[in-house]
Design an enzyme around this catalytic site. Structure first.
Site, PDB file in Angstrom:
ATOM      1  N   ASN A 140      -3.415  10.913  10.373  1.00  0.00           N
ATOM      2  CA  ASN A 140      -4.134  11.346  11.578  1.00  0.00           C
ATOM      3  C   ASN A 140      -4.652  12.760  11.378  1.00  0.00           C
ATOM      4  OD1 ASN A 140      -1.001  11.731  11.830  1.00  0.00           O
ATOM      5  ND2 ASN A 140      -1.904  13.371  13.038  1.00  0.00           N
ATOM      6  N   HIS A 196       3.093   8.004  17.306  1.00  0.00           N
ATOM      7  CA  HIS A 196       3.763   7.396  16.150  1.00  0.00           C
ATOM      8  C   HIS A 196       3.086   6.074  15.797  1.00  0.00           C
ATOM      9  CE1 HIS A 196       6.953   6.885  13.265  1.00  0.00           C
ATOM     10  NE2 HIS A 196       7.405   5.778  13.830  1.00  0.00           N
ATOM     11  N   MET A 199       7.234  16.200   9.041  1.00  0.00           N
ATOM     12  CA  MET A 199       8.589  16.539   9.492  1.00  0.00           C
ATOM     13  C   MET A 199       9.642  16.214   8.436  1.00  0.00           C
ATOM     14  SD  MET A 199       8.157  14.933  13.290  1.00  0.00           S
ATOM     15  CE  MET A 199       6.622  15.138  14.207  1.00  0.00           C
ATOM     16  N   SER A 200       9.225  16.157   7.190  1.00  0.00           N
ATOM     17  CA  SER A 200      10.188  15.794   6.136  1.00  0.00           C
ATOM     18  C   SER A 200       9.803  16.480   4.830  1.00  0.00           C
ATOM     19  CB  SER A 200      10.182  14.271   5.931  1.00  0.00           C
ATOM     20  OG  SER A 200       8.938  13.861   5.397  1.00  0.00           O
ATOM     21  N   ALA A 255       4.175  10.343   5.644  1.00  0.00           N
ATOM     22  CA  ALA A 255       3.005  10.271   6.503  1.00  0.00           C
ATOM     23  C   ALA A 255       2.809  11.690   7.026  1.00  0.00           C
ATOM     24  CB  ALA A 255       3.256   9.314   7.654  1.00  0.00           C
ATOM     25  N   TYR A 280      15.452  16.157  12.635  1.00  0.00           N
ATOM     26  CA  TYR A 280      15.238  16.031  14.092  1.00  0.00           C
ATOM     27  C   TYR A 280      16.090  14.938  14.711  1.00  0.00           C
ATOM     28  CZ  TYR A 280      11.938  12.275  12.867  1.00  0.00           C
ATOM     29  OH  TYR A 280      11.365  11.143  12.358  1.00  0.00           O
ATOM     30  N   GLU A 281      16.682  14.091  13.883  1.00  0.00           N
ATOM     31  CA  GLU A 281      17.589  13.075  14.420  1.00  0.00           C
ATOM     32  C   GLU A 281      18.933  13.708  14.788  1.00  0.00           C
ATOM     33  OE1 GLU A 281      17.435   9.155  12.205  1.00  0.00           O
ATOM     34  OE2 GLU A 281      16.149  10.361  10.916  1.00  0.00           O
ATOM     35  N   SER A 299       7.387   7.240   6.517  1.00  0.00           N
ATOM     36  CA  SER A 299       7.063   6.485   7.733  1.00  0.00           C
ATOM     37  C   SER A 299       5.971   5.460   7.499  1.00  0.00           C
ATOM     38  CB  SER A 299       6.541   7.430   8.818  1.00  0.00           C
ATOM     39  OG  SER A 299       7.567   7.905   9.589  1.00  0.00           O
ATOM     40  N   HIS A 308      15.996  12.381   8.923  1.00  0.00           N
ATOM     41  CA  HIS A 308      15.269  13.603   9.291  1.00  0.00           C
ATOM     42  C   HIS A 308      16.212  14.517  10.069  1.00  0.00           C
ATOM     43  CE1 HIS A 308      12.249  10.391   8.978  1.00  0.00           C
ATOM     44  NE2 HIS A 308      11.418  11.320   8.574  1.00  0.00           N
ATOM     45  N   HIS A 340      11.917   2.876   9.563  1.00  0.00           N
ATOM     46  CA  HIS A 340      12.740   3.330   8.442  1.00  0.00           C
ATOM     47  C   HIS A 340      13.906   2.357   8.283  1.00  0.00           C
ATOM     48  CE1 HIS A 340      11.147   7.464   7.606  1.00  0.00           C
ATOM     49  NE2 HIS A 340      10.540   7.181   8.734  1.00  0.00           N
TER      50      HIS A 340
HETATM   51  N1  HPA Z   1       2.402  16.130  12.528  1.00  0.00           N
HETATM   52  C1  HPA Z   1       3.674  16.035  12.059  1.00  0.00           C
HETATM   53  N2  HPA Z   1       4.142  14.986  11.441  1.00  0.00           N
HETATM   54  C2  HPA Z   1       3.307  13.951  11.238  1.00  0.00           C
HETATM   55  C3  HPA Z   1       1.981  13.960  11.689  1.00  0.00           C
HETATM   56  C4  HPA Z   1       1.505  15.122  12.366  1.00  0.00           C
HETATM   57  O1  HPA Z   1       0.337  15.211  12.799  1.00  0.00           O
HETATM   58  N3  HPA Z   1       1.428  12.787  11.315  1.00  0.00           N
HETATM   59  C5  HPA Z   1       2.398  12.087  10.660  1.00  0.00           C
HETATM   60  N4  HPA Z   1       3.535  12.787  10.605  1.00  0.00           N
END
Ligand code: HPA
Length: 277
Positions: free
Chosen positions: A236, A248, A212-213, A114, A86-87, A31, A84, A62
């Site tokens: 973050n 995001h 998430m990946s 990310a 989740y898609e 990401s 992903h 993406h």
């Molecule tokens: N959680 C899950 N996925 C992420 C995060 C997060 O804090 N930051 C970037 N991708």
């Protein structure tokens, strides 16, 4: 042959009809990190949408294509955009692009993502070399009939991210004055960000970063014997650490800010690792 092997074969045939390029290294851009594609001296570009049977990503940020080209002297294939679960995709769809890179010849794959920093010492902007992973909260991509032509039924995952690659990455970091940390990545399903309680759980389990990946891709790559390394850009503080809400947008903004260091690191890794084969 399993359905997966048939689908893989068909995708490889379609790609081979367009290019005979043989990559040594595969790169998956996470990401907000897709801009690294600019650094590749691209010879051939194949949008995922042109490969029948290939899952097409729907996430903003993406781009969705393979780039075939050189970084320095090293032939690479780069996934600009990943899919992903989740898609709505099955885990087999999620890992198909990884298996394709392995079948095209990639000896080693660099996974990037990310991620949220679970380790409180990992401020946004930290680059974390993935040392190990926890995938127990997501379905294994290897569930179902085993594609025997790729790997064994019960593959070992003791050294999922290769030790020699981790060492090499730290050397590249040192040479380029890029501070690097090492940690464990945990994959949750998403797409919602975690709750503070989930982050406390992740920390108790030994995770330093969440996303998430990546974990399922790593499993599929190791299953087929491809060497791996992984880099998380901590975009973050994970939920509950700073008290701020997650978005995001924040993830993409931090990824943008970190991109120069990230790009230098990836190029350094490819150039150094490219000599290993
Ligand atoms: N959680 C899950 N996925 C992420 C995060 C997060 O804090 N930051 C970037 N991708």
């Amino acid at each position: 042959m399993t359905n997966e092997e048939l689908r893989l074969k068909s995708c490889i045939e379609q790609i081979r009809a367009k290019t005979d390029f043989v990559p040594t290294i595969g790169i998956v851009l996470g990401s907000g990190l897709g801009e690294y594609g600019r650094k590749i001296f691209t010879e051939v570009e194949i949008p995922y949408s042109e490969i029948q049977g290939f899952p097409v990503s729907t996430v903003p940020g993406h781009a969705g294509r393979y780039l075939f080209g050189k970084v320095g002297e090293v032939p690479v294939v780069c996934m600009q955009g990943r899919v992903h679960s989740y898609e709505g995709y099955d885990m087999k769809d999620v890992v198909l692009p990884i298996r394709i890179m392995g079948e095209l010849g990639a000896k080693m794959i660099i996974l990037t993502n990310a991620a949220g920093g679970v380790n409180k010492d990992f401020a946004p902007g930290t680059l974390m070399v993935i040392e190990d992973q926890i995938s127990s909260f997501v379905r294994s991509p290897l569930i179902g009939a085993n594609p025997d032509s790729l790997g064994v039924r019960f593959p070992d995952m003791t050294e999922i991210y290769s030790q020699r690659m981790r060492k090499l990455i730290f050397e590249v970091g040192k040479e380029n004055d890029i501070p690097l940390y090492s940690g464990v990545y945990l994959q949750f399903s998403g797409p919602q960000y975690e709750t503070p309680a989930e982050i406390r759980m992740a920390r108790a389990l030994g995770a330093d970063a969440v996303g998430m990946s990546t974990c399922v891709e790593a499993i599929a790559a190791r299953h087929m014997g491809v060497e791996l390394c992984g880099i998380s850009c901590i975009t973050n503080y994970a939920a509950g650490i700073s008290g701020e809400c997650l978005s995001h947008e924040e993830v993409q903004n931090t990824a943008d800010e970190i991109s120069e260091k990230f790009e230098t690191l990836i190029t350094g890794i490819v150039e150094k690792a490219g000599k290993l084969w």
